[in-house]
Design a protein around this motif. Structure first.
Motif, PDB file in Angstrom:
ATOM      1  N   GLU A  61     -49.148  93.754  -3.376  1.00  0.00           N
ATOM      2  CA  GLU A  61     -50.355  94.520  -4.646  1.00  0.00           C
ATOM      3  C   GLU A  61     -49.456  96.095  -5.211  1.00  0.00           C
ATOM      4  O   GLU A  61     -49.521  96.558  -6.202  1.00  0.00           O
ATOM      5  CB  GLU A  61     -51.193  95.065  -3.844  1.00  0.00           C
ATOM      6  N   ASP A  62     -48.544  97.061  -4.042  1.00  0.00           N
ATOM      7  CA  ASP A  62     -47.460  97.837  -5.143  1.00  0.00           C
ATOM      8  C   ASP A  62     -46.686  97.076  -5.466  1.00  0.00           C
ATOM      9  O   ASP A  62     -46.910  98.138  -6.785  1.00  0.00           O
ATOM     10  CB  ASP A  62     -46.426  98.702  -3.435  1.00  0.00           C
ATOM     11  N   ASP A  63     -45.996  96.230  -5.753  1.00  0.00           N
ATOM     12  CA  ASP A  63     -45.095  96.405  -6.723  1.00  0.00           C
ATOM     13  C   ASP A  63     -46.102  95.229  -7.514  1.00  0.00           C
ATOM     14  O   ASP A  63     -45.879  95.976  -9.258  1.00  0.00           O
ATOM     15  CB  ASP A  63     -44.540  94.472  -5.733  1.00  0.00           C
ATOM     16  N   VAL A  64     -47.496  94.656  -7.383  1.00  0.00           N
ATOM     17  CA  VAL A  64     -47.973  94.192  -9.062  1.00  0.00           C
ATOM     18  C   VAL A  64     -48.372  95.213  -9.801  1.00  0.00           C
ATOM     19  O   VAL A  64     -48.004  96.075 -10.591  1.00  0.00           O
ATOM     20  CB  VAL A  64     -49.245  93.625  -8.752  1.00  0.00           C
ATOM     21  N   GLU A  65     -48.569  96.470  -9.402  1.00  0.00           N
ATOM     22  CA  GLU A  65     -48.859  97.794  -9.431  1.00  0.00           C
ATOM     23  C   GLU A  65     -48.086  98.324 -10.221  1.00  0.00           C
ATOM     24  O   GLU A  65     -48.161  98.962 -11.824  1.00  0.00           O
ATOM     25  CB  GLU A  65     -49.434  99.184  -8.659  1.00  0.00           C
ATOM     26  N   LYS A  66     -46.685  98.414  -9.901  1.00  0.00           N
ATOM     27  CA  LYS A  66     -45.811  99.277  -9.869  1.00  0.00           C
ATOM     28  C   LYS A  66     -45.047  97.710 -11.654  1.00  0.00           C
ATOM     29  O   LYS A  66     -44.694  98.664 -12.919  1.00  0.00           O
ATOM     30  CB  LYS A  66     -44.722  98.799  -9.663  1.00  0.00           C
ATOM     31  N   LEU A  67     -45.415  96.790 -11.881  1.00  0.00           N
ATOM     32  CA  LEU A  67     -45.417  96.332 -12.560  1.00  0.00           C
ATOM     33  C   LEU A  67     -45.540  96.536 -14.256  1.00  0.00           C
ATOM     34  O   LEU A  67     -45.576  95.540 -15.330  1.00  0.00           O
ATOM     35  CB  LEU A  67     -45.342  94.765 -12.085  1.00  0.00           C
ATOM     36  N   SER A 111     -50.770  85.291  -6.278  1.00  0.00           N
ATOM     37  CA  SER A 111     -49.893  86.411  -6.753  1.00  0.00           C
ATOM     38  C   SER A 111     -50.596  86.233  -8.353  1.00  0.00           C
ATOM     39  O   SER A 111     -50.396  87.162  -9.211  1.00  0.00           O
ATOM     40  CB  SER A 111     -48.365  85.881  -6.536  1.00  0.00           C
ATOM     41  N   ALA A 112     -51.284  84.915  -8.499  1.00  0.00           N
ATOM     42  CA  ALA A 112     -51.943  85.060  -9.334  1.00  0.00           C
ATOM     43  C   ALA A 112     -53.484  85.735  -9.464  1.00  0.00           C
ATOM     44  O   ALA A 112     -53.077  85.897 -10.946  1.00  0.00           O
ATOM     45  CB  ALA A 112     -51.693  83.243  -9.909  1.00  0.00           C
ATOM     46  N   PHE A 113     -53.199  86.291  -8.586  1.00  0.00           N
ATOM     47  CA  PHE A 113     -55.079  86.705  -8.349  1.00  0.00           C
ATOM     48  C   PHE A 113     -54.754  88.118  -8.911  1.00  0.00           C
ATOM     49  O   PHE A 113     -55.410  89.118  -9.360  1.00  0.00           O
ATOM     50  CB  PHE A 113     -55.388  86.610  -7.582  1.00  0.00           C
TER      51      PHE A 113
END
Length: 232
Positions: A61-67, A111-113
């Protein structure tokens, strides 16, 4: 949509389908961000493609937010998410560990979610957007030793259909792309040697299908596309 005005995020963009899709979209004027788990590989691919790249594990989740923060900073907008991150796994039902099963589901589906959820929030606020989930013909038909991989791809079909039902009223197009066997490093990493590789799909064919889905006028969308080799 006008591809020259598209602003695209591609997960798993350092090689294979993601790389070729970024290359093709960039050639048509799109602005593109790619991500992957290996920082050096992503940096190299980004330089080759003339796109923005960032290291990110999109099952976190943290990496997705950063992305997404990085993407909006670099592109100033976003109108296309291509959920391409994924790995393969082959193992019989009795030999597949819970750890391996969970790892495949987290990388291929969670990851897709996570990325789809982040993109949907932004797209709903703008009342427009495109999400493409890159799946597999394994989503439609199982095979021996495919329990972890196939089930993750079949579940992606469920995600895609739910998103279509929820997001269509917001002018958000959601499409699932199901390639049959494609000659990339994906199979090599599994130790799988393709038979008659000259007759099999290459990553560029899937990239062309993805770009074709995006290129049609916004009034229409393609819910699902299956891509087969002519004579494998």
């Amino acid at each position: 949509m006008d591809l020259s005005k598209s602003k695209v995020l591609i997960t798993g963009g350092s090689s294979g389908i993601g790389y070729e899709t970024a290359k093709l979209l960039r050639s048509q004027g799109a602005q593109v961000v790619i991500c992957g788990r290996n920082a050096q590989t992503i940096e190299k691919a980004a330089q080759e493609l003339d796109v923005f790249g960032i290291q990110a594990d999109v099952s976190k989740e943290d990496d997705v937010e950063k992305l997404f923060a990085f993407t909006l900073d670099k592109l100033s907008d976003l109108n296309v998410l291509i959920n391409n991150a994924g790995i393969g796994f082959m193992g019989s039902l009795v030999e597949t560990s819970v750890a391996d099963f969970t790892r495949i589901w987290e990388i291929n589906l969670k990851s897709a979610f996570l990325c789809g959820q982040a993109a949907a929030k932004y797209f709903i606020s703008k009342n427009t957007g495109n999400i493409l989930n890159i799946s597999s013909m394994g989503a439609l038909k199982g095979f021996a030793n495919g329990s972890a991989y196939v089930s993750s791809k079949a579940a992606m079909s469920g995600l895609t259909m739910c998103w279509q039902a929820e997001l269509r009223k917001h002018n958000i197009r959601v499409t699932q792309v199901n390639p049959s066997e494609v000659i990339t490093d994906f199979a090599v990493k599994l130790g799988y040697e393709s038979v008659n590789p000259e007759n099999k799909l290459k990553a560029i064919e899937i990239a062309q299908a993805i770009v074709g889905v995006l290129a049609i006028n916004d009034i229409g969308f393609i819910p699902e596309i299956n891509v087969w080799a002519t004579n494998p």
